[in-house]
Design a protein around this motif. Structure first.
Motif, PDB file in Angstrom:
ATOM      1  N   HIS A 262      -6.605   0.318  -7.424  1.00  0.00           N
ATOM      2  CA  HIS A 262      -6.494   1.457  -6.530  1.00  0.00           C
ATOM      3  C   HIS A 262      -7.211   2.638  -7.182  1.00  0.00           C
ATOM      4  CE1 HIS A 262      -3.429  -0.664  -4.155  1.00  0.00           C
ATOM      5  NE2 HIS A 262      -2.872  -1.003  -5.303  1.00  0.00           N
TER       6      HIS A 262
ATOM      7  N   HIS B 175      -5.971   0.001   3.169  1.00  0.00           N
ATOM      8  CA  HIS B 175      -6.462   0.988   2.205  1.00  0.00           C
ATOM      9  C   HIS B 175      -6.531   2.391   2.818  1.00  0.00           C
ATOM     10  CE1 HIS B 175      -9.230   3.227  -0.311  1.00  0.00           C
ATOM     11  NE2 HIS B 175     -10.090   3.258   0.682  1.00  0.00           N
TER      12      HIS B 175
ATOM     13  N   TRP C 100       0.858  -1.167   0.000  1.00  0.00           N
ATOM     14  CA  TRP C 100       0.000   0.000   0.000  1.00  0.00           C
ATOM     15  C   TRP C 100       0.893   1.214   0.000  1.00  0.00           C
ATOM     16  CZ3 TRP C 100      -1.171  -4.387   2.859  1.00  0.00           C
ATOM     17  CH2 TRP C 100      -2.385  -5.032   2.509  1.00  0.00           C
TER      18      TRP C 100
END
Length: 342
Positions: free
Chosen positions: A179, A222, A139
């Motif tokens: 994403h 996230h 991430w």
């Protein structure tokens, strides 16, 4: 003989017709407090022409919807409070046709035309745009400024620098899952899809620091997949770009431990490419605003907390080596090495 008892005054109970009116007035009073209209991550605090167009569209829709809501509620209140014996003066058929067909058609047509013009304006290509390639990973963010005739290539991670007043064309990609690239103060968002390149055009109209965020759920971390976009004047941006094109030297005991622990297998440092190339480049790390792609501010304490277990506590689920725990001596050695990367 019965005594006269004092009469108790019972509070009047609002009628069923009065309750909706009170709720409507309460909603109007509370509505301004429900909108987050400013801040470092607000789409209603624009700092660029694209963001300004999007915010204008939002306000047009907001006030238009508010006006229609007020009109409808006015008619509802009129129907509720008028004399039941009084017949409506409006002809039924013309009223139904005008309010139920003509008015919605005109409003929706105007919105389609307005939205189409705004969409065409914010997606218009520019011949002198600065191209920046952004790749989303779980991430973190890889940011690449391709080489041009006037400037060398720059590769960094989890930070973004923009020149004020210069159109920027982002080439958006993903290395793993879907994403979404979003800088609310500067414009809209575009999905990053594996195997496909998308384009986003933005421009910063004034200097500042703006928080960006992944806007598509992409896994456990996230919500901590963010970065800081920094807009500076064009000459300052050019100085930053030329300085970042040269990787600072890396030496000393920290570099030896960096290699011995296998960190060089994933991270480029000191002008040396990573053997595997799967992790963020660490050149100029000390000047980045955050640690772990927005997990924490880049402070000595946060850096050492991240290195202790390669982010297992600060960002659970993040990728890392099989042996994530480092002893205190290794943490300190590598932390000092990264703090020299300016």
């Amino acid at each position: 003989m019965l005594r006269n008892r004092p009469t108790m005054r019972v509070p009047a109970v609002r009628s069923a017709r009065e309750r909706p009116a009170a709720c409507f007035l309460l909603l109007l009073v509370a509505l301004p407090g429900l909108a987050a209209c400013s801040g470092t991550q607000s789409a209603l605090d624009p700092h660029g022409p694209v963001a300004d167009s999007i915010a204008t569209t939002w306000w047009v829709l907001f006030w238009g919807a508010g006006a229609i809501l007020a009109l409808v509620m006015g008619l509802v209140l009129y129907a509720m409070f008028r004399d039941p014996e009084r017949k409506a003066r409006l002809p039924h058929l013309p009223f139904l046709v005008g309010a139920g067909l003509v008015f919605p058609t005109l409003v929706l047509t105007a919105l389609v035309v307005f939205g189409t013009l705004v969409g065409r304006d914010i997606t218009r290509a520019s011949d002198d745009a600065l191209v920046i390639e952004v790749t989303g990973h779980q991430w973190w963010w890889e940011v690449r400024y391709p080489a041009t005739a006037d400037a060398p290539e720059v590769v960094t991670a989890n930070e973004l620098h923009l020149p004020v007043g210069v159109p920027v064309e982002f080439v958006i990609e993903s290395a793993d899952v879907v994403h979404s690239f979003w800088i609310p103060n500067l414009g809209g968002k575009v999905d990053m899809i594996p195997g496909r390149s998308n384009t986003l055009r933005l421009e910063a109209s004034r200097p500042g620091r703006f928080r960006a965020q992944c806007a598509e759920f992409c896994g456990a971390q996230h919500s901590r997949m963010g970065f800081i976009a920094i807009a500076t004047e064009a000459d300052e941006f050019e100085r930053w770009r030329r300085a970042r094109a040269v990787a600072p030297d890396a030496s000393g005991p920290g570099l030896a431990r960096f290699d011995a622990l296998g960190c060089s297998g994933c991270h480029a440092l000191g002008g040396r490419p990573a053997e595997g190339g799967t992790g963020p480049v660490l050149a100029h790390f000390a000047e980045r605003p955050t640690v772990g792609a927005g997990a924490a501010a880049n402070t000595p304490g946060a850096l050492r907390a991240w290195l202790a277990d390669h982010g297992a506590r600060m960002k659970p689920g993040s990728l890392g080596p099989a042996q994530r725990r480092l002893d205190d001596a290794d943490v300190e050695a590598i932390a000092r090495l990264l703090e020299q990367q300016r």
